[in-house]
Write an enzyme that holds these catalytic residues in place. Structure first.
Site, PDB file in Angstrom:
ATOM      1  N   CYS A   1      12.535   6.894 -19.288  1.00  0.00           N
ATOM      2  CA  CYS A   1      13.563   6.103 -19.243  1.00  0.00           C
ATOM      3  C   CYS A   1      14.566   6.381 -20.203  1.00  0.00           C
ATOM      4  O   CYS A   1      15.920   6.260 -19.911  1.00  0.00           O
ATOM      5  CB  CYS A   1      12.955   4.528 -19.356  1.00  0.00           C
ATOM      6  SG  CYS A   1      11.339   4.500 -18.972  1.00  0.00           S
TER       7      CYS A   1
ATOM      8  N   ARG B   1       0.953  11.791 -23.097  1.00  0.00           N
ATOM      9  CA  ARG B   1       0.159  10.554 -23.624  1.00  0.00           C
ATOM     10  C   ARG B   1      -0.920  10.647 -24.233  1.00  0.00           C
ATOM     11  O   ARG B   1      -1.766  11.519 -23.644  1.00  0.00           O
ATOM     12  CB  ARG B   1       0.130   9.549 -22.358  1.00  0.00           C
ATOM     13  CG  ARG B   1       1.547   8.827 -21.736  1.00  0.00           C
ATOM     14  CD  ARG B   1       1.335   7.944 -20.651  1.00  0.00           C
ATOM     15  NE  ARG B   1       2.788   7.766 -20.114  1.00  0.00           N
ATOM     16  CZ  ARG B   1       2.926   7.018 -19.144  1.00  0.00           C
ATOM     17  NH1 ARG B   1       2.126   6.473 -18.289  1.00  0.00           N
ATOM     18  NH2 ARG B   1       4.335   6.953 -18.743  1.00  0.00           N
TER      19      ARG B   1
ATOM     20  N   GLN C   1       5.236  12.420 -13.574  1.00  0.00           N
ATOM     21  CA  GLN C   1       5.601  11.321 -12.643  1.00  0.00           C
ATOM     22  C   GLN C   1       6.682  11.936 -11.707  1.00  0.00           C
ATOM     23  O   GLN C   1       7.455  12.468 -12.085  1.00  0.00           O
ATOM     24  CB  GLN C   1       6.074  10.177 -13.380  1.00  0.00           C
ATOM     25  CG  GLN C   1       5.093   9.456 -14.085  1.00  0.00           C
ATOM     26  CD  GLN C   1       5.714   8.280 -14.545  1.00  0.00           C
ATOM     27  OE1 GLN C   1       6.785   7.896 -14.968  1.00  0.00           O
ATOM     28  NE2 GLN C   1       4.707   7.553 -15.008  1.00  0.00           N
TER      29      GLN C   1
ATOM     30  N   ASP D   1       9.161  10.707 -11.094  1.00  0.00           N
ATOM     31  CA  ASP D   1       9.786   9.413 -11.476  1.00  0.00           C
ATOM     32  C   ASP D   1      11.498   9.187 -11.100  1.00  0.00           C
ATOM     33  O   ASP D   1      12.112  10.242 -10.736  1.00  0.00           O
ATOM     34  CB  ASP D   1       9.950   9.663 -13.205  1.00  0.00           C
ATOM     35  CG  ASP D   1       9.957   8.096 -14.015  1.00  0.00           C
ATOM     36  OD1 ASP D   1      10.035   7.329 -13.128  1.00  0.00           O
ATOM     37  OD2 ASP D   1      10.222   8.383 -15.228  1.00  0.00           O
TER      38      ASP D   1
ATOM     39  N   HIS E   1      14.946   6.266 -11.884  1.00  0.00           N
ATOM     40  CA  HIS E   1      15.667   5.158 -12.529  1.00  0.00           C
ATOM     41  C   HIS E   1      16.625   4.683 -11.526  1.00  0.00           C
ATOM     42  O   HIS E   1      17.537   5.563 -11.551  1.00  0.00           O
ATOM     43  CB  HIS E   1      15.774   5.325 -13.903  1.00  0.00           C
ATOM     44  CG  HIS E   1      14.681   5.174 -14.733  1.00  0.00           C
ATOM     45  ND1 HIS E   1      14.110   6.535 -15.062  1.00  0.00           N
ATOM     46  CD2 HIS E   1      13.919   4.370 -15.189  1.00  0.00           C
ATOM     47  CE1 HIS E   1      12.977   6.318 -15.774  1.00  0.00           C
ATOM     48  NE2 HIS E   1      12.935   5.151 -15.757  1.00  0.00           N
TER      49      HIS E   1
ATOM     50  N   LYS F   1       6.491  -6.212 -12.051  1.00  0.00           N
ATOM     51  CA  LYS F   1       6.472  -4.918 -11.516  1.00  0.00           C
ATOM     52  C   LYS F   1       5.444  -4.924 -10.066  1.00  0.00           C
ATOM     53  O   LYS F   1       4.824  -6.170 -10.161  1.00  0.00           O
ATOM     54  CB  LYS F   1       5.730  -3.736 -12.189  1.00  0.00           C
ATOM     55  CG  LYS F   1       4.408  -4.069 -12.804  1.00  0.00           C
ATOM     56  CD  LYS F   1       3.850  -3.060 -13.426  1.00  0.00           C
ATOM     57  CE  LYS F   1       2.339  -3.440 -14.090  1.00  0.00           C
ATOM     58  NZ  LYS F   1       1.490  -2.507 -14.687  1.00  0.00           N
TER      59      LYS F   1
ATOM     60  N   HIS G   1      12.584   1.069 -12.649  1.00  0.00           N
ATOM     61  CA  HIS G   1      11.694   2.363 -12.671  1.00  0.00           C
ATOM     62  C   HIS G   1      10.990   2.317 -11.676  1.00  0.00           C
ATOM     63  O   HIS G   1      10.088   1.490 -11.274  1.00  0.00           O
ATOM     64  CB  HIS G   1      11.024   2.007 -13.881  1.00  0.00           C
ATOM     65  CG  HIS G   1      11.527   1.539 -15.215  1.00  0.00           C
ATOM     66  ND1 HIS G   1      11.727   2.217 -16.253  1.00  0.00           N
ATOM     67  CD2 HIS G   1      12.106   0.328 -15.466  1.00  0.00           C
ATOM     68  CE1 HIS G   1      12.445   1.484 -17.283  1.00  0.00           C
ATOM     69  NE2 HIS G   1      12.552   0.298 -16.837  1.00  0.00           N
TER      70      HIS G   1
END
Ligand SMILES: [Zn+2]
Ligand SMILES: [Zn+2]
Length: 625
Positions: free
Chosen positions: A333, A362, A380, A382, A384, A463, A509
């Protein structure tokens, strides 16, 4: 006082009556078989007083598949395990022993390490306890009393637990074994008709690798032997499908002690990854996403702005760059916010959908790492989505549709969980009212079944978590869709509306596979390593019968070059090479000998089907798989 029974009749009881008193008032048999009482849906120990006016349900040994009844049974079995271990191994210290999904465990500090072979002996000892008869006695004591008791026994872990406990301290005693415990527990050990210790593992005290490593004994218990047998069969099937085992057997990936939690992908594992990545790129293109690429490392300021520092600082790998604190990104993000903010944006550009499958790091505790399912590198799929308030519902609906399509490719069934505002939320209640309602509305509009998880949202917004059920009926959390009004404003992002003024911006997200690592781990177990033809790392293998057939076999492989084909030229017998193909779960194998030609090929399919096909027919057939 009065309580209400499941058939809506009221039961008069003296003040202070317990669940067991209620059972006795109904009938002696019910009282004898009672396991626990559910009061307004909550599990409660039979020995505790009931609250006036509550709806209660008394569960008995006949509720043998009720999760709460099993929970109490297994919790009680964990105490028997601790007693057995202390009887067999004097000097052992006991830590914690909770029930878990499908069973229970107990953590011990043994004076000498024990091996798997000890489990049978311990199991015997537990059965002896059950035969001797055990009943549980509950008492409430002060923290000082509890500490004194455990100090006398040298149980330093229990002493530490008393120190950090909140609420009343309760002790449960069976025989001459007393444990610190909130309960609830069975009345006695008689309902434990089937018990099995299932394994040993190392576990750090309080999950922290800086602490002592303890020995965790896993077990399970049931109200009858048949239920245990069914469970053990399922466990065996799960073991056969374990992605860590299959990952090795199918040559997909491995882990190295030089970077725990980060898989090293072998070419065959990458074949699966690449297929998934192709789908991601194809669908993103179709659905109006734009591929971007942003840095892997940022200065700490970026993460303070995004709000990830200090909240998630511990989870991130930190660096020092030119004597300033930096960190590796654990999420995309912040980079996407910087990208969006690189110039003023007009409403005409919205919705703007940035996608990036970047590796994220992580710093998960080493004790929690688990194959591909819990890793330190998370790639991910991912994206946005930057949008206006009016666009939120359509965008959420489109993401849900995308997810549904994606999971259908793998025959996974999806359900949704809507997570609402957590305690550590940022932003006002009014903002949360609006964003929560928008997500719920999108689910209703799309007729997606969902449950609500109160307080489980991200700190910046509510979410939707997407859960999958695999071929063994196990549930996995995969995709997540999060609506956020906070991060854009923290980065000072707005858009210019038709009225030529700046308006607040929203961001969604979302990751649908979740991460490649975890998704592939789940797929391996879901398929038991037998990937569908289109996803199989090796789709076809040609086995030349002898040296004389190698050239023709290689020629054939070349003709089938649009597929992932291998030629097994090893000097092994044909039988051995066919068996190896079966172990590797290769969908189609062609044995090439004297009789074979483009007009006539001996085709063996995974599962045993055999046929003779011309090359053209084979091509047509493969196109249908
Ligand atoms: Zn307990
Ligand atoms: Zn994000």
């Amino acid at each position: 006082m009065k309580v209400v029974l499941p058939d809506s009749t009221e039961l008069e009881l003296p003040d202070g009556a317990t669940g067991l008193d209620a059972a006795r008032a109904i009938g002696p048999k019910l009282a004898e078989d009672a396991v626990l009482v559910r009061s307004n849906g909550h599990v409660q120990d039979l020995r505790l007083p009931l609250d006036d006016g509550r709806q209660i349900q008394i569960l008995t040994t006949r509720d043998s598949d009720d999760p709460d009844a099993l929970y109490v049974l297994r919790h009680s079995a964990a105490h028997l395990l601790a007693e057995a271990v202390r009887r067999l191994y004097p000097g052992t210290k006991i830590a914690i022993g909770p029930p878990i999904e499908n069973g229970f465990y107990y953590d011990f500090e043994f004076p000498e390490p024990i091996g798997e072979d000890a489990l049978e002996k311990i199991e015997e000892e537990i059965r002896k306890e059950i035969d001797e008869g055990r009943s549980w006695n509950r008492e409430e004591v002060s923290a000082e009393e509890a500490k004194r008791l455990f100090e006398e026994q040298g149980e330093n872990y229990k002493v530490e637990l008393v120190d950090t406990a909140d609420g009343p301290i309760s002790l449960y005693t069976q025989g001459d074994f007393t444990d610190l415990c909130r309960g609830p527990h069975l009345q006695n050990a008689e309902p434990i008709k089937a018990i099995k210790l299932t394994g040993l593992a190392g576990a750090y005290w309080r999950g922290d690798e800086k602490n002592t490593q303890l020995t965790r004994i896993y077990g399970t218990a049931f109200f009858n032997q048949a239920d245990l047998d069914t469970y053990l069969e399922r466990l065996e099937e799960a073991r056969r499908r374990d992605h860590r085992r299959l990952g090795q057997q199918l040559d997909l990936f491995h882990f190295s002690e030089h970077s725990p939690g980060s898989p090293l992908w072998h070419p065959k594992g990458m074949a699966i990854w690449t297929e998934l990545e192709k789908i991601r790129q194809r669908e993103n293109r179709k659905r109006g996403y734009l591929e971007v690429r942003t840095p892997l490392i940022y200065d700490a300021d970026t993460f303070y702005t995004s709000g990830h520092f200090p909240k998630y600082e511990d989870l991130m790998f930190k660096l020092e760059v030119d004597e300033h604190p930096w960190a590796m990104k654990a999420m995309n993000c912040p980079g996407h916010m910087l990208l969006f903010g690189s110039r003023p944006r007009s409403y005409r550009e919205l919705p703007l959908r940035f996608a990036e499958p970047a590796p994220l790091h992580r710093n998960e505790l080493s004790g929690t790492l688990h194959g591909l399912l819990r890793v330190r590198i998370v790639t991910q799929d991912d994206a946005h989505i930057f949008c206006t308030e009016e666009q939120i519902q359509d965008e959420i609906a489109a993401v849900v549709d995308y997810a549904r399509y994606l999971y259908s490719l793998f025959d996974l069934t999806a359900s949704a969980e809507l997570s609402t505002r957590p305690d550590n939320k940022i932003g006002t209640d009014e903002q949360w009212d609006m964003t929560e309602a928008a997500l719920e509305e999108a689910l209703k509009l799309n007729e997606i079944p969902y449950t609500i998880a109160p307080g489980e949202g991200a700190f910046y917004g509510p979410k939707i978590d997407l859960h999958m059920e695999d071929s063994l009926g196990r549930k996995w959390q995969m995709g997540t869709i999060q609506l956020d009004s906070q991060m854009p404003s923290r980065f000072g992002l707005t858009y210019v509306g038709p009225d030529n003024t700046e308006h607040p911006l929203y961001v969604i997200h979302r990751a649908l596979y979740g991460s490649y690592e975890r998704f592939i781990g789940i797929l391996i177990e879901h398929y038991g390593g037998a990937f569908p033809f289109w996803l199989a790392p090796v789709q076809l293998r040609v086995i030349p019968v002898g040296e004389a057939h190698r050239a023709a076999a290689n020629e054939l492989a070349e003709k089938l070059g649009e597929y992932r084909v291998e030629v097994d030229e090893r000097d092994e017998t044909v039988g051995k090479r066919i068996r190896d193909s079966e172990v590797e779960k290769i969908p189609v194998v062609i044995v090439y000998g004297d009789k074979e030609s483009d007009e006539s090929l001996a085709v063996r399919e995974r599962g045993g089907e055999q046929s003779t096909k011309s090359l053209d027919d084979l091509r047509d057939y493969l196109a249908t798989l």
